[in-house]
Design a protein around this motif. Structure first.
Motif, PDB file in Angstrom:
ATOM      1  N   ILE A  20      -3.750  -6.988   0.545  1.00 67.65           N
ATOM      2  CA  ILE A  20      -2.958  -6.492  -0.586  1.00 67.65           C
ATOM      3  C   ILE A  20      -1.827  -7.464  -0.903  1.00 67.65           C
ATOM      4  N   PHE A  21      -1.137  -7.942   0.125  1.00 72.83           N
ATOM      5  CA  PHE A  21      -0.087  -8.948  -0.090  1.00 72.83           C
ATOM      6  C   PHE A  21      -0.665 -10.215  -0.722  1.00 72.83           C
ATOM      7  N   LEU A  22      -1.839 -10.626  -0.257  1.00 71.78           N
ATOM      8  CA  LEU A  22      -2.497 -11.807  -0.815  1.00 71.78           C
ATOM      9  C   LEU A  22      -2.812 -11.602  -2.294  1.00 71.78           C
ATOM     10  N   VAL A  23      -3.307 -10.423  -2.645  1.00 65.40           N
ATOM     11  CA  VAL A  23      -3.624 -10.124  -4.044  1.00 65.40           C
ATOM     12  C   VAL A  23      -2.363 -10.185  -4.902  1.00 65.40           C
ATOM     13  N   MET A  68      -4.576  -9.551 -13.566  1.00 67.30           N
ATOM     14  CA  MET A  68      -4.876 -10.334 -12.361  1.00 67.30           C
ATOM     15  C   MET A  68      -4.894  -9.455 -11.110  1.00 67.30           C
ATOM     16  N   LEU A  69      -4.017  -8.460 -11.044  1.00 64.64           N
ATOM     17  CA  LEU A  69      -4.035  -7.546  -9.900  1.00 64.64           C
ATOM     18  C   LEU A  69      -5.393  -6.865  -9.785  1.00 64.64           C
ATOM     19  N   ILE A  70      -5.899  -6.378 -10.910  1.00 65.49           N
ATOM     20  CA  ILE A  70      -7.199  -5.698 -10.898  1.00 65.49           C
ATOM     21  C   ILE A  70      -8.322  -6.670 -10.533  1.00 65.49           C
ATOM     22  N   SER A  80      -9.911  -0.059  -5.534  1.00 61.34           N
ATOM     23  CA  SER A  80      -9.421   1.324  -5.609  1.00 61.34           C
ATOM     24  C   SER A  80      -7.913   1.383  -5.394  1.00 61.34           C
ATOM     25  N   PHE A  81      -7.385   0.583  -4.471  1.00 56.50           N
ATOM     26  CA  PHE A  81      -5.937   0.557  -4.254  1.00 56.50           C
ATOM     27  C   PHE A  81      -5.219   0.093  -5.513  1.00 56.50           C
ATOM     28  N   PHE A  82      -5.677  -1.007  -6.104  1.00 57.60           N
ATOM     29  CA  PHE A  82      -4.978  -1.566  -7.257  1.00 57.60           C
ATOM     30  C   PHE A  82      -5.211  -0.757  -8.532  1.00 57.60           C
ATOM     31  N   TRP A  83      -6.345  -0.098  -8.646  1.00 61.82           N
ATOM     32  CA  TRP A  83      -6.562   0.775  -9.801  1.00 61.82           C
ATOM     33  C   TRP A  83      -5.598   1.959  -9.730  1.00 61.82           C
ATOM     34  N   LYS A  84      -5.440   2.518  -8.545  1.00 63.04           N
ATOM     35  CA  LYS A  84      -4.483   3.611  -8.354  1.00 63.04           C
ATOM     36  C   LYS A  84      -3.054   3.113  -8.630  1.00 63.04           C
ATOM     37  N   PHE A  85      -2.751   1.924  -8.188  1.00 68.39           N
ATOM     38  CA  PHE A  85      -1.448   1.302  -8.410  1.00 68.39           C
ATOM     39  C   PHE A  85      -1.188   1.133  -9.909  1.00 68.39           C
ATOM     40  N   GLU A  86      -2.176   0.661 -10.653  1.00 69.76           N
ATOM     41  CA  GLU A  86      -2.048   0.459 -12.101  1.00 69.76           C
ATOM     42  C   GLU A  86      -1.872   1.789 -12.837  1.00 69.76           C
ATOM     43  N   LYS A  87      -2.650   2.789 -12.452  1.00 69.15           N
ATOM     44  CA  LYS A  87      -2.528   4.089 -13.114  1.00 69.15           C
ATOM     45  C   LYS A  87      -1.130   4.665 -12.912  1.00 69.15           C
ATOM     46  N   LYS A  88      -0.591   4.506 -11.724  1.00 74.00           N
ATOM     47  CA  LYS A  88       0.763   4.987 -11.444  1.00 74.00           C
ATOM     48  C   LYS A  88       1.779   4.254 -12.315  1.00 74.00           C
ATOM     49  N   LEU A  89       1.619   2.952 -12.454  1.00 78.47           N
ATOM     50  CA  LEU A  89       2.519   2.159 -13.290  1.00 78.47           C
ATOM     51  C   LEU A  89       2.417   2.573 -14.758  1.00 78.47           C
ATOM     52  N   LEU A  90       1.207   2.755 -15.239  1.00 75.93           N
ATOM     53  CA  LEU A  90       1.008   3.149 -16.633  1.00 75.93           C
ATOM     54  C   LEU A  90       1.597   4.526 -16.919  1.00 75.93           C
ATOM     55  N   ARG A  91       1.480   5.445 -15.951  1.00 76.70           N
ATOM     56  CA  ARG A  91       2.085   6.765 -16.126  1.00 76.70           C
ATOM     57  C   ARG A  91       3.599   6.658 -16.285  1.00 76.70           C
TER      58      ARG A  91
END
Length: 99
Positions: A20-23, A68-70, A80-91
């Motif tokens: 995750i840190f690498l991404v 790029m995160l996705i 799945s981690f980054f999709w959840k992360f993006e959805k939280k940010l978009l909310r």
């Protein structure tokens, strides 16, 4: 510190956390490459007014970084981690996606 992040992000292992840190780092570097390409394409000049420069920078970097995160997350098995992360940010921006 890492234990707290693992709990907050619901991460199972240290390897997953390292990926995750690498991404995050790859996405940041990739977004800067995209910014350089876009600024070259639009003939950006340091003589531009600050507000126009800042707006162009934000409108380039933010979407590029999120994309790029996705992409890197998917390539490294953490979609799945980054999709959840993006959805939280978009909310947070008031944008809701159907799951």
């Amino acid at each position: 510190m890492f234990k707290r992040l693992k709990e907050k992000w619901e991460v199972e292992s240290n390897l997953q956390l390292a990926i995750i840190f690498l991404v995050f780092s790859l996405a940041g570097s990739g977004a800067l490459v995209i910014r350089k390409l876009v600024f070259h394409w639009i003939n950006y000049s340091p003589d531009w007014p600050f507000l126009l420069s800042a707006l162009t920078y934000v409108l380039t970097i933010v979407p590029a970084y999120q994309l790029m995160l996705i992409v890197f997350g998917a390539l490294l098995g953490q979609f799945s981690f980054f999709w959840k992360f993006e959805k939280k940010l978009l909310r947070r921006f008031g944008i809701k996606l159907n799951d």
